[in-house]
Design a protein around this motif. Sequence first.
Motif, PDB file in Angstrom:
ATOM      1  N   GLY A   1     -10.220  31.664  16.569  1.00 48.05           N
ATOM      2  CA  GLY A   1     -10.729  32.827  17.276  1.00 48.05           C
ATOM      3  C   GLY A   1     -10.393  34.128  16.582  1.00 48.05           C
ATOM      4  N   SER A   2     -10.692  35.218  17.256  1.00 48.36           N
ATOM      5  CA  SER A   2     -10.534  36.563  16.697  1.00 48.36           C
ATOM      6  C   SER A   2      -9.055  36.918  16.502  1.00 48.36           C
ATOM      7  CB  SER A   2     -11.195  37.586  17.617  1.00 48.36           C
ATOM      8  OG  SER A   2     -10.899  38.903  17.195  1.00 48.36           O
ATOM      9  N   ALA A   3      -8.812  37.715  15.423  1.00 47.16           N
ATOM     10  CA  ALA A   3      -7.450  38.210  15.169  1.00 47.16           C
ATOM     11  C   ALA A   3      -7.382  39.716  15.382  1.00 47.16           C
ATOM     12  CB  ALA A   3      -7.030  37.863  13.736  1.00 47.16           C
ATOM     13  N   LYS A   4      -8.387  40.247  16.087  1.00 43.49           N
ATOM     14  CA  LYS A   4      -8.352  41.681  16.376  1.00 43.49           C
ATOM     15  C   LYS A   4      -7.415  41.946  17.555  1.00 43.49           C
ATOM     16  CE  LYS A   4     -12.848  42.870  14.413  1.00 43.49           C
ATOM     17  NZ  LYS A   4     -14.145  43.546  14.633  1.00 43.49           N
ATOM     18  N   ALA A   5      -7.278  43.219  17.896  1.00 45.27           N
ATOM     19  CA  ALA A   5      -6.312  43.614  18.929  1.00 45.27           C
ATOM     20  C   ALA A   5      -6.516  42.860  20.229  1.00 45.27           C
ATOM     21  CB  ALA A   5      -6.393  45.123  19.158  1.00 45.27           C
ATOM     22  N   ALA A   6      -7.784  42.625  20.580  1.00 44.43           N
ATOM     23  CA  ALA A   6      -8.083  41.943  21.845  1.00 44.43           C
ATOM     24  C   ALA A   6      -8.067  40.429  21.702  1.00 44.43           C
ATOM     25  CB  ALA A   6      -9.444  42.398  22.374  1.00 44.43           C
ATOM     26  N   GLY A   7      -7.795  39.914  20.481  1.00 44.42           N
ATOM     27  CA  GLY A   7      -7.820  38.478  20.253  1.00 44.42           C
ATOM     28  C   GLY A   7      -6.443  37.855  20.315  1.00 44.42           C
ATOM     29  N   LEU A   8      -6.291  36.758  19.545  1.00 46.88           N
ATOM     30  CA  LEU A   8      -5.016  36.042  19.536  1.00 46.88           C
ATOM     31  C   LEU A   8      -3.965  36.816  18.752  1.00 46.88           C
ATOM     32  CD1 LEU A   8      -5.915  32.296  18.854  1.00 46.88           C
ATOM     33  CD2 LEU A   8      -5.148  33.304  20.998  1.00 46.88           C
ATOM     34  N   LYS A   9      -2.759  36.858  19.274  1.00 48.27           N
ATOM     35  CA  LYS A   9      -1.634  37.441  18.569  1.00 48.27           C
ATOM     36  C   LYS A   9      -1.103  36.421  17.553  1.00 48.27           C
ATOM     37  CE  LYS A   9      -1.703  41.135  21.137  1.00 48.27           C
ATOM     38  NZ  LYS A   9      -2.956  40.835  21.843  1.00 48.27           N
ATOM     39  N   PRO A  10      -0.394  36.860  16.508  1.00 46.75           N
ATOM     40  CA  PRO A  10       0.128  35.918  15.511  1.00 46.75           C
ATOM     41  C   PRO A  10       0.944  34.792  16.111  1.00 46.75           C
ATOM     42  CG  PRO A  10       0.355  38.168  14.740  1.00 46.75           C
ATOM     43  CD  PRO A  10      -0.109  38.259  16.163  1.00 46.75           C
ATOM     44  N   SER A  11       1.786  35.079  17.091  1.00 44.78           N
ATOM     45  CA  SER A  11       2.614  34.026  17.687  1.00 44.78           C
ATOM     46  C   SER A  11       1.765  32.980  18.399  1.00 44.78           C
ATOM     47  CB  SER A  11       3.616  34.644  18.663  1.00 44.78           C
ATOM     48  OG  SER A  11       2.930  35.353  19.697  1.00 44.78           O
ATOM     49  N   GLU A  12       0.689  33.435  19.059  1.00 42.66           N
ATOM     50  CA  GLU A  12      -0.202  32.498  19.764  1.00 42.66           C
ATOM     51  C   GLU A  12      -0.955  31.620  18.776  1.00 42.66           C
ATOM     52  OE1 GLU A  12      -1.344  35.117  23.721  1.00 42.66           O
ATOM     53  OE2 GLU A  12      -2.398  35.495  21.833  1.00 42.66           O
ATOM     54  N   ALA A  13      -1.412  32.237  17.670  1.00 38.35           N
ATOM     55  CA  ALA A  13      -2.130  31.473  16.656  1.00 38.35           C
ATOM     56  C   ALA A  13      -1.213  30.432  16.019  1.00 38.35           C
ATOM     57  CB  ALA A  13      -2.693  32.421  15.596  1.00 38.35           C
ATOM     58  N   LYS A  14       0.037  30.799  15.769  1.00 37.94           N
ATOM     59  CA  LYS A  14       0.989  29.853  15.184  1.00 37.94           C
ATOM     60  C   LYS A  14       1.281  28.693  16.135  1.00 37.94           C
ATOM     61  CE  LYS A  14       3.244  33.158  12.083  1.00 37.94           C
ATOM     62  NZ  LYS A  14       4.475  33.894  11.750  1.00 37.94           N
ATOM     63  N   ASP A  15       1.364  28.966  17.420  1.00 36.74           N
ATOM     64  CA  ASP A  15       1.570  27.891  18.395  1.00 36.74           C
ATOM     65  C   ASP A  15       0.402  26.901  18.364  1.00 36.74           C
ATOM     66  OD1 ASP A  15       3.977  28.924  19.182  1.00 36.74           O
ATOM     67  OD2 ASP A  15       3.185  29.983  20.950  1.00 36.74           O
ATOM     68  N   ARG A  16      -0.831  27.424  18.244  1.00 37.92           N
ATOM     69  CA  ARG A  16      -1.995  26.541  18.186  1.00 37.92           C
ATOM     70  C   ARG A  16      -1.963  25.697  16.907  1.00 37.92           C
ATOM     71  NH1 ARG A  16      -7.518  29.207  20.610  1.00 37.92           N
ATOM     72  NH2 ARG A  16      -6.653  29.970  22.561  1.00 37.92           N
ATOM     73  N   ALA A  17      -1.535  26.313  15.799  1.00 34.20           N
ATOM     74  CA  ALA A  17      -1.453  25.570  14.543  1.00 34.20           C
ATOM     75  C   ALA A  17      -0.438  24.432  14.654  1.00 34.20           C
ATOM     76  CB  ALA A  17      -1.078  26.515  13.406  1.00 34.20           C
ATOM     77  N   ILE A  18       0.682  24.682  15.298  1.00 32.20           N
ATOM     78  CA  ILE A  18       1.704  23.636  15.480  1.00 32.20           C
ATOM     79  C   ILE A  18       1.153  22.512  16.355  1.00 32.20           C
ATOM     80  CG2 ILE A  18       3.951  23.157  16.520  1.00 32.20           C
ATOM     81  CD1 ILE A  18       4.791  25.993  15.653  1.00 32.20           C
ATOM     82  N   ASP A  19       0.429  22.876  17.404  1.00 34.25           N
ATOM     83  CA  ASP A  19      -0.182  21.856  18.275  1.00 34.25           C
ATOM     84  C   ASP A  19      -1.165  20.993  17.482  1.00 34.25           C
ATOM     85  OD1 ASP A  19       1.259  22.746  20.449  1.00 34.25           O
ATOM     86  OD2 ASP A  19      -0.368  24.028  21.215  1.00 34.25           O
ATOM     87  N   ALA A  20      -1.935  21.650  16.605  1.00 38.13           N
ATOM     88  CA  ALA A  20      -2.912  20.911  15.795  1.00 38.13           C
ATOM     89  C   ALA A  20      -2.214  19.965  14.831  1.00 38.13           C
ATOM     90  CB  ALA A  20      -3.804  21.892  15.039  1.00 38.13           C
ATOM     91  N   LEU A  21      -1.120  20.389  14.246  1.00 41.30           N
ATOM     92  CA  LEU A  21      -0.360  19.525  13.343  1.00 41.30           C
ATOM     93  C   LEU A  21       0.203  18.314  14.074  1.00 41.30           C
ATOM     94  CD1 LEU A  21       1.550  22.208  11.214  1.00 41.30           C
ATOM     95  CD2 LEU A  21      -0.236  20.641  10.406  1.00 41.30           C
ATOM     96  N   ARG A  22       0.607  18.504  15.312  1.00 37.67           N
ATOM     97  CA  ARG A  22       1.109  17.374  16.112  1.00 37.67           C
ATOM     98  C   ARG A  22       0.011  16.345  16.367  1.00 37.67           C
ATOM     99  NH1 ARG A  22       4.409  21.236  20.343  1.00 37.67           N
ATOM    100  NH2 ARG A  22       6.348  21.426  19.118  1.00 37.67           N
ATOM    101  N   LEU A  23      -1.191  16.832  16.629  1.00 40.01           N
ATOM    102  CA  LEU A  23      -2.315  15.909  16.836  1.00 40.01           C
ATOM    103  C   LEU A  23      -2.608  15.120  15.561  1.00 40.01           C
ATOM    104  CD1 LEU A  23      -4.776  18.134  18.924  1.00 40.01           C
ATOM    105  CD2 LEU A  23      -3.569  16.095  19.709  1.00 40.01           C
ATOM    106  N   LEU A  24      -2.571  15.814  14.418  1.00 40.62           N
ATOM    107  CA  LEU A  24      -2.808  15.128  13.145  1.00 40.62           C
ATOM    108  C   LEU A  24      -1.759  14.058  12.907  1.00 40.62           C
ATOM    109  CD1 LEU A  24      -3.790  18.139  10.842  1.00 40.62           C
ATOM    110  CD2 LEU A  24      -5.232  16.167  11.408  1.00 40.62           C
TER     111      LEU A  24
END
Length: 408
Positions: free
Chosen positions: A57-80
């Motif tokens: 998703g978006s990385a602009k001010a109204a989008g995902l914050k870096p910490s939220e994006a990193k949490d999603r990346a960790i979740d994706a790695l767990r699925l892999l």
Amino acid sequence: MQIPTEKPEITAKNYLSVGPGEYPCGNNLYLIVTPSGGRRWAFRYQRNGIVRKMGFGSAKAAGLKPSEAKDRAIDALRLLAKGTDPRDQRDEERRREQGSRLFGEFAEEWRQTYETGLKHKAARNKLRRIVQVTCQPLHKLQLDQIETEHVSGVLRKVWHQREVSRDARQRIKKILDAAIALNLRPKHNPADWDSRLKPIMPKQRKRGTVRGSHKAMDYHDLPVFMQKLNADPDQSARALEVAILTLARTNEVQNMRWPQLDLEGGLWDLNTLDTKNERPKRTPMPRQTLAYLREAYQSRVSDEFVFPGRSLKQPISNMTMLIHLKEITGDETLTVHGFRTTFRTWAQEETDFEEEIVEHCLHHITGDDAEKAYKRGEALKKRRVVMQAFADFATRPPKNNVKSIRAA
């Protein structure tokens, strides 16, 4: 020497200010900044040796914050790590949230769009029958519920009809491909032939290798048959006569229109939309056919169709000629199309006409694609000679020793 500068580490303070480029953020997460200022998070991973990318998703001010994006990346790695593709997991969750659609309504919408690219009415009618009749057992199923056993169940009902079953499978596959493209069902297609259906479907009989799969009348019996046909006053008998003597296909005679006919010049002009191979076709008509058509034109009841149906606004049914053929011969296996084979056999066995011209009479343009592209001539004079000779043979008085009609 210019020393390349390292990209800055992305933090909560600078992710909105860095310039264009791709910035690794750890855990396979990247910040992608476009020259126009667009910013988005992307997760890159490898699955079965193929590098894939999944947007967060978006990385602009109204989008995902870096910490939220990193949490999603960790979740994706767990699925892999568990053997699950995170993108497929995401698509499946979206389908659950949106709810799937019924095959019947989706297939009908797809048909109405797809058929706009079909030129021939017969092709559109075939598609409509497949979607509305053949696929009827699938109509009440949700798109994401359909599996290979559902598709095979539909196909087994028409498996004895080789072309029908093939067309049905191809259309079902296209419909489900469209559903997959719209994230309305999982990625696998249960109508795929090689991976899904071929291992479980019974083997079909091969079509005959001898040209002319439509059973044909022996050409020796044609004069006897034509004499019996001539004694029948029904319009369908006349249509069958025209089909035999002009070597036309059933649907061409069924839809024959007065504006297509040059009764003075003796030509029948069909455009590309009216022929099977989508090539224009001008047919020289023999004297016997012209005599009937000129007489019929004077007493016509329709200004459009030469052989109108009951409403006069539609042509005769495509079955009427076949019904007459079976009634006269008593042979349920003969077909109207088979008379084209009868002509071809007669020309081969009884004449010395050029093979290319004989094929041209059947509207078979010989040669490879390059040759066909340059064959623009119509050979009207030569074809007229061949077709008149065949008409004279077919309508000659039958020999007294010929008493029965045999099948070739």
